[in-house]
Design a protein around this motif. Structure first.
Motif, PDB file in Angstrom:
ATOM      1  N   ARG A  73       0.818  -1.204   0.000  1.00  0.00           N
ATOM      2  CA  ARG A  73       0.000   0.000   0.000  1.00  0.00           C
ATOM      3  C   ARG A  73       0.858   1.263   0.000  1.00  0.00           C
ATOM      4  O   ARG A  73       0.446   2.299  -0.542  1.00  0.00           O
ATOM      5  N   ALA A  74       2.038   1.203   0.606  1.00  0.00           N
ATOM      6  CA  ALA A  74       2.885   2.395   0.703  1.00  0.00           C
ATOM      7  C   ALA A  74       3.396   2.802  -0.672  1.00  0.00           C
ATOM      8  O   ALA A  74       3.795   1.963  -1.483  1.00  0.00           O
ATOM      9  N   LYS A  75       3.420   4.067  -0.933  1.00  0.00           N
ATOM     10  CA  LYS A  75       3.897   4.563  -2.224  1.00  0.00           C
ATOM     11  C   LYS A  75       5.365   4.953  -2.165  1.00  0.00           C
ATOM     12  O   LYS A  75       5.970   5.263  -3.190  1.00  0.00           O
ATOM     13  N   SER A  76       5.929   4.935  -0.981  1.00  0.00           N
ATOM     14  CA  SER A  76       7.347   5.247  -0.818  1.00  0.00           C
ATOM     15  C   SER A  76       7.818   4.646   0.498  1.00  0.00           C
ATOM     16  O   SER A  76       7.013   4.217   1.333  1.00  0.00           O
ATOM     17  N   GLY A  82       3.102   4.878   7.878  1.00  0.00           N
ATOM     18  CA  GLY A  82       1.708   5.308   7.840  1.00  0.00           C
ATOM     19  C   GLY A  82       0.808   4.244   7.230  1.00  0.00           C
ATOM     20  O   GLY A  82      -0.319   4.025   7.711  1.00  0.00           O
ATOM     21  N   ALA A  83       1.311   3.584   6.182  1.00  0.00           N
ATOM     22  CA  ALA A  83       0.526   2.518   5.554  1.00  0.00           C
ATOM     23  C   ALA A  83       0.332   1.348   6.510  1.00  0.00           C
ATOM     24  O   ALA A  83      -0.755   0.750   6.567  1.00  0.00           O
ATOM     25  N   LEU A  84       1.372   1.015   7.265  1.00  0.00           N
ATOM     26  CA  LEU A  84       1.269  -0.073   8.237  1.00  0.00           C
ATOM     27  C   LEU A  84       0.243   0.258   9.312  1.00  0.00           C
ATOM     28  O   LEU A  84      -0.555  -0.601   9.712  1.00  0.00           O
ATOM     29  N   LYS A  85       0.250   1.495   9.794  1.00  0.00           N
ATOM     30  CA  LYS A  85      -0.730   1.897  10.805  1.00  0.00           C
ATOM     31  C   LYS A  85      -2.147   1.798  10.257  1.00  0.00           C
ATOM     32  O   LYS A  85      -3.075   1.384  10.969  1.00  0.00           O
TER      33      LYS A  85
END
Length: 354
Positions: A73-76, A82-85
């Motif tokens: 999900r993370a773009k960077s 933030g994506a993990l949270k």
């Protein structure tokens, strides 16, 4: 009252039977220890004692559930935390985490109670029913010795090692399958169903040990297994015999527990339980076929190595079937009270098939 707390209370009703089983089994172990003046033990296993092993496995499965989704999900790289949270908030709300921890605690208490009550068996029930069970073996095998028949059919070479691996893998299968059911189930009721069924297996298995106390063929007719090669099973059997001797000599002088009991076969009952649940839950065909093959090979191994008599396995089948039925009735619809889970459960949900 918060929404998460209401969800825990309502969804937790599906774990009522598991919690009750844990309280009864654990309570009986405490009473038994006091009555017979015996120590309570947290039985050791691979990766340490149960109280560390189970949370560790659960944590690894949770990480495998969360991390790949967060990374995708993370773009960077900077966006990964933030994506993990976000994944944690979506897939692991407090309601789900609390339910899983209650389920794991119920399993742990039941299992430790089972192992201790099994260890008390030689003191509580000093007689042995091995002679009667041997007679039942000859009757059911039409006068033959079942293990010798299997030795003739499979030989005592390669298949001894294959069946040994199958039997030993049970020690890994139970905690891993439990963690997988609780963490990776798209519908939490599958995990609750399996957890409750496992608790019932341990409890009913304990009762069967006290009903018909027996050591099993390998312990009373060791010469029937003299031609088998050295395997993980033979080493386990020798270790269990040594632990039994240590416990009976002085239970306070050893950290071991007595772990030998023939009737009924919980290897059979628990693998049968898992196969039934996988089958009824509509898992992919390859998963169902693999579980049934594992079950059949486990059943054969219990006789091949002399762990059990035929009737022990029959009793194990009954315990497994009854556990699945009772656990299914107790946990059906539990996920209906956990909307935060249902929203992220994907297309296929167990509730639609139960």
């Amino acid at each position: 009252m918060s929404r998460d707390l209401r969800s825990v209370i309502r969804g937790g009703r599906g774990l009522g039977l598991a919690v009750a089983t844990a309280l009864v089994t654990g309570g009986l172990a405490v009473v038994g220890a006091m009555w017979f003046d015996l120590p309570l033990r947290d039985p050791d296993g691979f990766l340490g004692p149960s109280w560390t092993r189970l949370p560790l496995i659960l944590g690894l499965f949770m990480a495998a559930d969360i991390v790949p989704r967060g990374v995708v999900r993370a773009k960077s790289v900077r966006g990964t935390p933030g994506a993990l949270k976000q994944v944690i908030r979506e897939r692991w709300p407090l309601s789900r985490l609390a339910i899983v921890l209650i389920a794991l605690t119920s399993f742990y208490i039941t299992y430790v109670g089972y192992r201790n009550l099994k260890s008390f068996l030689p003191v509580a029930r000093q007689q042995s029913e091995d002679m009667a069970l041997r007679a039942s073996d000859q009757l059911l095998a039409f006068g033959s010795h079942p293990a010798e028949v299997l030795h003739d059919v499979f030989g005592t070479g390669v298949w001894a090692h294959i069946l040994s691996w199958v039997y030993i893998s049970f020690l890994f299968f139970v905690p891993i399958s439990l963690a997988a059911a609780l963490v990776w189930s798209r519908n939490i009721s599958l995990g609750l169903w399996y957890t409750t069924a496992l608790c019932l297996n341990w409890a009913m298995g304990t009762a069967s040990y006290y009903l018909l106390p027996a050591l099993g063929p390998f312990a009373v007719r060791s010469w029937n297994y003299a031609d088998l090669p050295t395997t993980g099973v033979s080493q386990l059997q020798q270790g269990m015999l040594g632990a039994r001797s240590s416990v009976m000599a002085d239970p306070y002088a050893t950290a071991s527990v007595q772990s030998i009991a023939a009737f009924a076969s919980l290897h059979t009952s628990i693998v049968f339980t898992a196969a039934l649940i996988v089958h009824f839950a509509g898992f992919p065909r390859i998963v169902r076929a693999t579980m049934w093959v594992f079950f059949v090979l486990t059943l054969i191994s219990t006789i091949y190595f002399g762990w059990h008599y035929i009737i022990d396995d029959i009793a194990g089948l009954v315990i497994g079937a009854v556990s699945v039925a009772l656990a299914g009735a107790a946990t059906r619809g539990a996920a209906d009270h956990l909307p935060s889970l249902a929203a992220h459960s994907g297309r296929r949900e167990l509730a639609s098939s139960r």
